[in-house]
Design an enzyme around this catalytic site. Structure first.
Site, mmCIF file in Angstrom:
data_model
loop_
_atom_site.group_PDB
_atom_site.id
_atom_site.type_symbol
_atom_site.label_atom_id
_atom_site.label_comp_id
_atom_site.label_asym_id
_atom_site.label_seq_id
_atom_site.Cartn_x
_atom_site.Cartn_y
_atom_site.Cartn_z
ATOM 1 N N PHE A 161 -10.581 -1.068 0.098
ATOM 2 C CA PHE A 161 -9.968 -1.923 1.065
ATOM 3 C C PHE A 161 -10.208 -3.847 1.182
ATOM 4 O O PHE A 161 -11.613 -3.648 0.655
ATOM 5 C CB PHE A 161 -10.204 -1.662 2.920
ATOM 6 C CG PHE A 161 -9.191 -2.323 3.593
ATOM 7 C CD1 PHE A 161 -8.041 -1.417 4.562
ATOM 8 C CD2 PHE A 161 -9.395 -3.014 4.488
ATOM 9 C CE1 PHE A 161 -6.713 -2.700 5.422
ATOM 10 C CE2 PHE A 161 -8.822 -3.827 5.134
ATOM 11 C CZ PHE A 161 -7.400 -3.762 5.832
ATOM 12 N N LEU A 162 -9.223 -4.071 0.773
ATOM 13 C CA LEU A 162 -9.079 -5.306 0.537
ATOM 14 C C LEU A 162 -9.082 -6.422 1.059
ATOM 15 O O LEU A 162 -8.432 -6.432 2.465
ATOM 16 C CB LEU A 162 -8.348 -5.659 -0.940
ATOM 17 C CG LEU A 162 -8.473 -4.898 -1.730
ATOM 18 C CD1 LEU A 162 -7.586 -5.083 -3.859
ATOM 19 C CD2 LEU A 162 -9.935 -5.342 -2.750
ATOM 20 N N ARG B 139 -9.660 -13.825 6.412
ATOM 21 C CA ARG B 139 -8.701 -14.010 5.697
ATOM 22 C C ARG B 139 -8.510 -15.303 5.612
ATOM 23 O O ARG B 139 -7.479 -15.802 3.985
ATOM 24 C CB ARG B 139 -6.976 -14.379 7.313
ATOM 25 C CG ARG B 139 -6.774 -13.008 7.803
ATOM 26 C CD ARG B 139 -5.056 -13.818 8.721
ATOM 27 N NE ARG B 139 -4.837 -12.509 9.347
ATOM 28 C CZ ARG B 139 -3.919 -11.458 9.581
ATOM 29 N NH1 ARG B 139 -4.079 -11.959 7.839
ATOM 30 N NH2 ARG B 139 -3.423 -10.997 9.638
ATOM 31 N N ASP C 152 0.889 -1.373 0.055
ATOM 32 C CA ASP C 152 0.175 -0.170 0.070
ATOM 33 C C ASP C 152 1.063 1.601 -0.151
ATOM 34 O O ASP C 152 1.419 1.403 -1.294
ATOM 35 C CB ASP C 152 -0.298 -0.067 0.896
ATOM 36 C CG ASP C 152 -1.678 1.152 1.090
ATOM 37 O OD1 ASP C 152 -2.142 1.602 0.042
ATOM 38 O OD2 ASP C 152 -3.091 0.881 2.346
HETATM 39 P P1 IMP Z 1 2.146 -0.681 3.445
HETATM 40 O O1 IMP Z 1 2.821 -0.202 4.530
HETATM 41 O O2 IMP Z 1 1.017 0.647 3.735
HETATM 42 O O3 IMP Z 1 2.730 -1.337 2.542
HETATM 43 O O4 IMP Z 1 1.373 -1.980 4.407
HETATM 44 C C1 IMP Z 1 1.271 -2.783 3.590
HETATM 45 C C2 IMP Z 1 0.370 -4.099 5.261
HETATM 46 O O5 IMP Z 1 -0.632 -3.406 5.588
HETATM 47 C C3 IMP Z 1 0.165 -4.496 4.552
HETATM 48 O O6 IMP Z 1 0.828 -5.905 4.722
HETATM 49 C C4 IMP Z 1 -1.031 -5.582 4.815
HETATM 50 O O7 IMP Z 1 -0.909 -6.333 5.930
HETATM 51 C C5 IMP Z 1 -2.169 -4.146 5.363
HETATM 52 N N1 IMP Z 1 -3.038 -3.770 4.113
HETATM 53 C C6 IMP Z 1 -2.549 -2.678 3.521
HETATM 54 N N2 IMP Z 1 -3.472 -2.406 2.599
HETATM 55 C C7 IMP Z 1 -4.645 -3.848 3.185
HETATM 56 C C8 IMP Z 1 -6.012 -4.094 2.592
HETATM 57 O O8 IMP Z 1 -6.478 -3.785 1.665
HETATM 58 N N3 IMP Z 1 -5.951 -5.302 2.633
HETATM 59 C C9 IMP Z 1 -5.363 -5.548 3.741
HETATM 60 N N4 IMP Z 1 -4.161 -5.496 4.728
HETATM 61 C C10 IMP Z 1 -4.379 -4.075 3.710
#
Ligand code: IMP
Ligand code: MG
Length: 172
Positions: free
Chosen positions: A149-150, A162, A100
């Site tokens: 959000f997925l 999950r 993300d």
């Molecule tokens: P980042 O550090 O913002 O790239 O986020 C990474 C972590 O956030 C992922 O490993 C997920 O655990 C969680 N995350 C981000 N977007 C989503 C989503 O759409 N659904 C579920 N978990 C998410």
């Protein structure tokens, strides 16, 4: 009631995993490849991925946590469980459910580099673009989305969903 809007079916996922596994098998043939799954989210994808590869690999896990709201990370990331295999001079592929902001993967790449692997690359099941805050390279991605959000296929919302075999857009 939260609404779950289908994004990818089990069949869609199967063919995406087959495709990425073929690329990885080709790129890493005759290498010492270690896959490092990011807990907990990546456990489903990783288990499908390793069974679709046709090269030998080793598998380990790492776990981080970040403070933040239910739907986004704060960017303050800490290690919760370290790897246990020796990755020095090995080819490492980090396997993550979704990227993300990219802050988690940036932290992990920087952290794992301290063990001096030969190479370190990244494979994500979903690449979510809109909120990216880092310029990390995503070497392998199965599916791109812009936002939303997925859940399902390992992805959770407060530890729920999950277990679903498809991917859904969660609308609260
Ligand atoms: P980042 O550090 O913002 O790239 O986020 C990474 C972590 O956030 C992922 O490993 C997920 O655990 C969680 N995350 C981000 N977007 C989503 C989503 O759409 N659904 C579920 N978990 C998410
Ligand atoms: Mg995760």
């Amino acid at each position: 009631m939260p609404e779950l809007v289908p994004v990818l079916s089990k069949n869609d996922i199967d063919s995406l995993v087959t495709k990425v596994a073929h690329r990885i098998s080709t790129d890493y043939r005759n290498h010492d490849l270690i896959l490092i799954g990011v807990l907990k989210g990546a456990f489903v994808f990783l288990s499908d991925l390793v069974r679709s590869l046709d090269i030998p690999v080793q598998i380990d896990f790492i776990r981080v946590f970040s403070y933040g709201s239910d739907m986004s990370s704060s960017g303050e990331i800490h290690l919760k469980k370290d790897i246990e295999v020796d990755i020095k001079d090995k080819d490492v592929l980090i396997v993550e459910d979704i990227v993300d902001t990219g802050l988690t993967l940036k932290y992990l790449i920087d952290y794992l580099r301290s063990y001096h692997p030969k190479t370190i690359k990244v494979c994500v099941f979903i690449d979510k673009h809109q909120r990216r805050e880092t310029d990390i390279a995503i070497d392998y991605s199965c599916h791109d989305v812009d936002k939303g959000f997925l859940v399902g296929y390992g992805l959770d919302y407060n530890e729920n969903y999950r277990y679903l075999s498809g991917i859904y857009h969660l609308k609260l």
